[in-house]
Design an enzyme around this catalytic site. Structure first.
Site: not given
Ligand code: UT7
Length: 334
Positions: A113, A255, A285
């Protein structure tokens, strides 16, 4: 001659059309819309159709970013991904070739990520060292290919998508210039986010692979606490280094893992919660694609405007983390 600075000049995104709602997941898993919304802030995510791979989304986002910058040539292509088309070779050369970019260098960035921020940093370094005058940086993921459909702890969180930016050589005073980075890692926490099988570690055991070990795993609680600590610490260190007072930050693009993480990081930093850009409610996500997708959505919604001071921060497997800062340029996001 002064050192060139990377300047953002184009932004493009790509989302597969298929929407997977919380209700759809609750139909087949022991979960609920209420649990997912209250614990994560996610309402829906996207999923690729059968036959669509990471490079396909990367090409779509890359095309849009090039069009947004109104350019046809770059000197380097970087694809940040956790879900490459194949374990070998990298996905970036194929993407560069399909975009008609010629025999340019092209490599993948694997920082889960944090991948997009890591890739931005590498691209900015290539520009600063004059190895490249223009770079296409893409974050692209098909997490649906590595998430066990039966694992409620991950299936409700992750989604597919891609986002891309074009960076060009410019100077530090220009809008769009990337003013600094702060990156870090802690491999002692590698087990927190992991695909246990399908690599050389599994092969080294000499045992036959267990198909269940090829799924993505995440220990949610410790990831949550480490994400808050590292994103806030890294962003704070960067703000101090570039001399931005925290109250001068107009937009915090973190993020998109969990709305509670984004609000906790903003609170620790002292950035008002309403300055945090949020689009995870619509896309979940999307790992390495999350920051450019959030920037694209914010531009479309009028939440990111030329002149805004933008702070970026991410945390992911490895574990890895990273932050970047820029003054938003005047661009059309496609
Ligand atoms: O992208 C890299 C960065 N990733 C992240 O930052 C993710 C960070 N972690 C998180 O966002 C959160 O930890 C999660 C959203 C993954 C989980 O939220 P949580 O509040 O930490 O819940 P938990 O994992 O501690 O689980 C609480 C309970 C457990 O039940 P018990 O043990 O209390 O009986 C879980 O089994 O919730 C249960 N649970 C679920 N229940 C309904 C876990 N997943 C689900 C689910 N639906 N999907």
């Amino acid at each position: 001659m002064s050192t060139p600075t990377a300047v953002l000049e184009g932004l493009g995104t790509a989302l597969p059309p298929r929407v997977v709602t919380n209700a759809e997941l609750a139909d087949r898993l022991d979960t609920s819309d209420e649990w997912i919304r209250s614990r994560t802030g996610i309402s829906e995510r996207r999923m690729v159709a059968p036959g669509v791979a990471t490079s396909d989304l990367a090409v779509e986002a890359g095309e849009r970013a090039l069009k947004s910058a109104n350019v046809h040539e770059v000197d380097l292509v970087v694809v940040a991904t956790t879900t490459p088309d194949h374990p070998c070779p990298a996905t970036a050369p194929d993407v560069a070739s399909r975009l008609g970019l010629g025999p340019v260098p092209a490599y993948d960035m694997a920082a889960v990520c944090s991948g997009f921020v890591y890739a931005l940093s590498g691209a900015a370094g290539a520009i600063a060292s004059r190895q490249a005058g223009r770079v296409l940086v893409i974050g692209s993921e098909t997490f649906s290919s590595i998430i066990s459909p039966e694992d409620r702890s991950t299936a409700v969180i992750f989604g597919d998508g891609a986002g891309a930016v074009v960076l060009r050589a410019g100077s530090a005073g220009e809008p769009g210039s990337l003013l600094g980075f702060d990156l870090g890692s802690d491999g002692a926490l590698a087990d927190l986010i992991k695909i246990p099988g399908s690599g050389s570690r599994q092969r080294a055991t000499g045992l036959p692979p267990d198909p269940d070990d090829s799924w993505f795993t995440m220990q949610g609680r410790p990831v949550f606490t480490n994400a808050v600590k590292r994103m806030a610490g890294s962003a704070d260190a960067l703000l101090k280094r570039i001399g931005w007072p925290v109250d001068s930050v107009d937009r915090f693009v973190g993020h998109q893992a969990n709305v509670r993480i984004l609000h906790a990081v903003a609170e620790q930093l002292g950035v008002p919660a309403d300055r945090a850009v949020i689009n995870l409610d619509k896309v979940g996500n999307t790992s390495a694609a999350s920051i450019p997708l959030a920037m694209g959505a914010a531009v479309a919604d009028g939440d990111l405007a030329p002149g805004d001071r933008v702070l970026i921060s991410a945390f992911g497997g490895g574990v890895t983390w990273g932050s970047a800062a820029l003054v938003w340029p005047d661009l059309t996001a496609l």
